[in-house]
Scaffold this motif. Sequence first.
Motif, PDB file in Angstrom:
ATOM      1  N   LEU A   1       0.839  -1.204   0.000  1.00 12.96           N
ATOM      2  CA  LEU A   1       0.000   0.000   0.000  1.00 12.96           C
ATOM      3  C   LEU A   1       0.877   1.259   0.000  1.00 12.96           C
ATOM      4  CD1 LEU A   1      -3.118   0.320   0.138  1.00 12.96           C
ATOM      5  CD2 LEU A   1      -2.795   0.973   2.519  1.00 12.96           C
ATOM      6  N   PHE A   2       1.988   1.186   0.793  1.00 12.71           N
ATOM      7  CA  PHE A   2       2.908   2.329   0.866  1.00 12.71           C
ATOM      8  C   PHE A   2       3.472   2.657  -0.514  1.00 12.71           C
ATOM      9  CE2 PHE A   2       5.796   5.222   2.642  1.00 12.71           C
ATOM     10  CZ  PHE A   2       7.044   4.983   2.097  1.00 12.71           C
ATOM     11  N   PHE A   3       3.962   1.616  -1.203  1.00 21.43           N
ATOM     12  CA  PHE A   3       4.538   1.862  -2.527  1.00 21.43           C
ATOM     13  C   PHE A   3       3.484   2.371  -3.507  1.00 21.43           C
ATOM     14  CE2 PHE A   3       8.062  -0.960  -1.172  1.00 21.43           C
ATOM     15  CZ  PHE A   3       9.096  -0.095  -1.471  1.00 21.43           C
ATOM     16  N   VAL A   4       2.309   1.763  -3.440  1.00 22.29           N
ATOM     17  CA  VAL A   4       1.250   2.179  -4.359  1.00 22.29           C
ATOM     18  C   VAL A   4       0.870   3.634  -4.120  1.00 22.29           C
ATOM     19  CG1 VAL A   4      -1.154   1.837  -4.940  1.00 22.29           C
ATOM     20  CG2 VAL A   4       0.346  -0.129  -4.750  1.00 22.29           C
ATOM     21  N   SER A   5       0.773   3.995  -2.820  1.00 23.28           N
ATOM     22  CA  SER A   5       0.393   5.389  -2.529  1.00 23.28           C
ATOM     23  C   SER A   5       1.480   6.346  -3.014  1.00 23.28           C
ATOM     24  CB  SER A   5       0.161   5.558  -1.028  1.00 23.28           C
ATOM     25  OG  SER A   5       1.366   5.287  -0.342  1.00 23.28           O
ATOM     26  N   GLN A   6       2.760   5.964  -2.824  1.00 26.61           N
ATOM     27  CA  GLN A   6       3.822   6.836  -3.314  1.00 26.61           C
ATOM     28  C   GLN A   6       3.753   6.981  -4.832  1.00 26.61           C
ATOM     29  OE1 GLN A   6       7.777   6.036  -2.033  1.00 26.61           O
ATOM     30  NE2 GLN A   6       7.504   7.537  -0.441  1.00 26.61           N
ATOM     31  N   TRP A   7       3.506   5.854  -5.511  1.00 26.74           N
ATOM     32  CA  TRP A   7       3.411   5.894  -6.976  1.00 26.74           C
ATOM     33  C   TRP A   7       2.268   6.812  -7.399  1.00 26.74           C
ATOM     34  CZ3 TRP A   7      -0.481   3.575 -10.178  1.00 26.74           C
ATOM     35  CH2 TRP A   7      -0.155   3.584 -11.534  1.00 26.74           C
ATOM     36  N   LEU A   8       1.155   6.680  -6.651  1.00 28.16           N
ATOM     37  CA  LEU A   8       0.012   7.530  -6.976  1.00 28.16           C
ATOM     38  C   LEU A   8       0.353   9.007  -6.736  1.00 28.16           C
ATOM     39  CD1 LEU A   8      -3.034   5.489  -5.688  1.00 28.16           C
ATOM     40  CD2 LEU A   8      -2.592   6.250  -8.015  1.00 28.16           C
ATOM     41  N   LEU A   9       1.079   9.275  -5.641  1.00 26.60           N
ATOM     42  CA  LEU A   9       1.452  10.666  -5.350  1.00 26.60           C
ATOM     43  C   LEU A   9       2.328  11.218  -6.473  1.00 26.60           C
ATOM     44  CD1 LEU A   9       2.143  10.750  -1.520  1.00 26.60           C
ATOM     45  CD2 LEU A   9       0.604  12.218  -2.815  1.00 26.60           C
ATOM     46  N   LYS A  10       3.304  10.400  -6.922  1.00 26.16           N
ATOM     47  CA  LYS A  10       4.157  10.842  -8.031  1.00 26.16           C
ATOM     48  C   LYS A  10       3.311  11.181  -9.247  1.00 26.16           C
ATOM     49  CE  LYS A  10       8.703   8.776  -7.416  1.00 26.16           C
ATOM     50  NZ  LYS A  10       9.612   7.736  -7.929  1.00 26.16           N
ATOM     51  N   LYS A  11       2.377  10.260  -9.534  1.00 29.95           N
ATOM     52  CA  LYS A  11       1.529  10.482 -10.707  1.00 29.95           C
ATOM     53  C   LYS A  11       0.736  11.776 -10.555  1.00 29.95           C
ATOM     54  CE  LYS A  11      -0.508   7.202 -13.848  1.00 29.95           C
ATOM     55  NZ  LYS A  11      -1.542   6.189 -14.061  1.00 29.95           N
ATOM     56  N   LEU A  12       0.212  11.996  -9.349  1.00 31.30           N
ATOM     57  CA  LEU A  12      -0.578  13.204  -9.120  1.00 31.30           C
ATOM     58  C   LEU A  12       0.296  14.451  -9.284  1.00 31.30           C
ATOM     59  CD1 LEU A  12      -2.885  12.245  -6.130  1.00 31.30           C
ATOM     60  CD2 LEU A  12      -3.578  13.076  -8.375  1.00 31.30           C
ATOM     61  N   ARG A  13       1.521  14.388  -8.734  1.00 31.66           N
ATOM     62  CA  ARG A  13       2.408  15.556  -8.865  1.00 31.66           C
ATOM     63  C   ARG A  13       2.700  15.846 -10.323  1.00 31.66           C
ATOM     64  NH1 ARG A  13       6.892  14.321  -4.278  1.00 31.66           N
ATOM     65  NH2 ARG A  13       5.570  14.628  -2.467  1.00 31.66           N
ATOM     66  N   ARG A  14       2.997  14.780 -11.078  1.00 37.28           N
ATOM     67  CA  ARG A  14       3.268  15.002 -12.501  1.00 37.28           C
ATOM     68  C   ARG A  14       2.054  15.599 -13.191  1.00 37.28           C
ATOM     69  NH1 ARG A  14       6.583   9.573 -14.302  1.00 37.28           N
ATOM     70  NH2 ARG A  14       8.422   9.967 -13.035  1.00 37.28           N
ATOM     71  N   ALA A  15       0.898  15.068 -12.842  1.00 33.88           N
ATOM     72  CA  ALA A  15      -0.323  15.595 -13.456  1.00 33.88           C
ATOM     73  C   ALA A  15      -0.491  17.073 -13.109  1.00 33.88           C
ATOM     74  CB  ALA A  15      -1.522  14.788 -12.962  1.00 33.88           C
ATOM     75  N   ASN A  16      -0.215  17.418 -11.830  1.00 32.18           N
ATOM     76  CA  ASN A  16      -0.328  18.819 -11.426  1.00 32.18           C
ATOM     77  C   ASN A  16       0.671  19.691 -12.179  1.00 32.18           C
ATOM     78  OD1 ASN A  16      -2.432  18.734  -9.642  1.00 32.18           O
ATOM     79  ND2 ASN A  16      -1.157  18.186  -7.882  1.00 32.18           N
ATOM     80  N   GLU A  17       1.911  19.203 -12.288  1.00 36.24           N
ATOM     81  CA  GLU A  17       2.920  19.982 -13.009  1.00 36.24           C
ATOM     82  C   GLU A  17       2.506  20.200 -14.459  1.00 36.24           C
ATOM     83  OE1 GLU A  17       6.825  18.573 -10.465  1.00 36.24           O
ATOM     84  OE2 GLU A  17       6.553  17.919 -12.529  1.00 36.24           O
ATOM     85  N   ARG A  18       2.012  19.109 -15.065  1.00 32.97           N
ATOM     86  CA  ARG A  18       1.563  19.256 -16.459  1.00 32.97           C
ATOM     87  C   ARG A  18       0.425  20.262 -16.549  1.00 32.97           C
ATOM     88  NH1 ARG A  18       1.538  12.990 -18.427  1.00 32.97           N
ATOM     89  NH2 ARG A  18       3.791  12.705 -18.387  1.00 32.97           N
ATOM     90  N   ALA A  19      -0.487  20.176 -15.579  1.00 32.42           N
ATOM     91  CA  ALA A  19      -1.620  21.105 -15.597  1.00 32.42           C
ATOM     92  C   ALA A  19      -1.122  22.540 -15.459  1.00 32.42           C
ATOM     93  CB  ALA A  19      -2.586  20.759 -14.465  1.00 32.42           C
ATOM     94  N   GLN A  20      -0.162  22.755 -14.555  1.00 28.43           N
ATOM     95  CA  GLN A  20       0.362  24.113 -14.369  1.00 28.43           C
ATOM     96  C   GLN A  20       1.072  24.589 -15.624  1.00 28.43           C
ATOM     97  OE1 GLN A  20       2.754  23.897 -10.898  1.00 28.43           O
ATOM     98  NE2 GLN A  20       1.025  23.908  -9.490  1.00 28.43           N
ATOM     99  N   GLN A  21       1.878  23.705 -16.223  1.00 20.86           N
ATOM    100  CA  GLN A  21       2.558  24.093 -17.461  1.00 20.86           C
ATOM    101  C   GLN A  21       1.541  24.419 -18.545  1.00 20.86           C
ATOM    102  OE1 GLN A  21       5.235  20.956 -18.407  1.00 20.86           O
ATOM    103  NE2 GLN A  21       6.745  21.569 -16.872  1.00 20.86           N
ATOM    104  N   GLY A  22       0.494  23.590 -18.602  1.00 23.54           N
ATOM    105  CA  GLY A  22      -0.554  23.847 -19.588  1.00 23.54           C
ATOM    106  C   GLY A  22      -1.206  25.196 -19.350  1.00 23.54           C
ATOM    107  N   GLU A  23      -1.438  25.534 -18.076  1.00 26.87           N
ATOM    108  CA  GLU A  23      -2.024  26.836 -17.775  1.00 26.87           C
ATOM    109  C   GLU A  23      -1.073  27.952 -18.188  1.00 26.87           C
ATOM    110  OE1 GLU A  23      -4.680  25.456 -13.935  1.00 26.87           O
ATOM    111  OE2 GLU A  23      -3.008  26.836 -13.703  1.00 26.87           O
ATOM    112  N   ALA A  24       0.220  27.765 -17.901  1.00 38.11           N
ATOM    113  CA  ALA A  24       1.195  28.793 -18.283  1.00 38.11           C
ATOM    114  C   ALA A  24       1.200  28.972 -19.794  1.00 38.11           C
ATOM    115  CB  ALA A  24       2.581  28.380 -17.796  1.00 38.11           C
ATOM    116  N   GLN A  25       1.198  27.848 -20.517  1.00 38.33           N
ATOM    117  CA  GLN A  25       1.178  27.961 -21.974  1.00 38.33           C
ATOM    118  C   GLN A  25      -0.102  28.621 -22.443  1.00 38.33           C
ATOM    119  OE1 GLN A  25       1.885  24.060 -23.446  1.00 38.33           O
ATOM    120  NE2 GLN A  25       4.092  24.150 -23.120  1.00 38.33           N
ATOM    121  N   ALA A  26      -1.210  28.262 -21.793  1.00 38.02           N
ATOM    122  CA  ALA A  26      -2.475  28.879 -22.173  1.00 38.02           C
ATOM    123  C   ALA A  26      -2.417  30.387 -21.932  1.00 38.02           C
ATOM    124  CB  ALA A  26      -3.608  28.248 -21.365  1.00 38.02           C
ATOM    125  N   GLY A  27      -1.813  30.800 -20.802  1.00 33.94           N
ATOM    126  CA  GLY A  27      -1.680  32.221 -20.524  1.00 33.94           C
ATOM    127  C   GLY A  27      -0.848  32.910 -21.590  1.00 33.94           C
ATOM    128  N   GLY A  28       0.277  32.290 -21.982  1.00 36.29           N
ATOM    129  CA  GLY A  28       1.090  32.875 -23.038  1.00 36.29           C
ATOM    130  C   GLY A  28       0.331  32.959 -24.336  1.00 36.29           C
TER     131      GLY A  28
END
Length: 110
Positions: free
Chosen positions: A10-37
Amino acid sequence: MRNFLFLILLFFVSQWLLKKLRRANERAQQGEAQAGGAAAGGANGAHRARNGSGNGAAGSTPQLADPLIRCAQCGVHTPRSESIVAAGERFCCADHARHYASRPTGRDAR
Ligand SMILES: [Zn+2]
């Protein structure tokens, strides 16, 4: 023992999920930045400007900052980076620099 293994899993799975969520958030933020530009300058325009500036910095900027200079001997215009400086004059090649220096009206006359 099974519970313990399950917790580790469960620990490993949760960490993997957290990584995935962080990447998704980063992509979303980058997408917002690109959208702003894009909102500021247009998606295609911003992309072309970025690509153009990158290529210009890499290739065409030296040529832009490289004015043509007239050879004092033959009058041929030569890029500044390829010209040869001698006796305060610029020449298209070393031969012309030597010719100019060896002319009777050159510095040898003094
Ligand atoms: Zn020349």
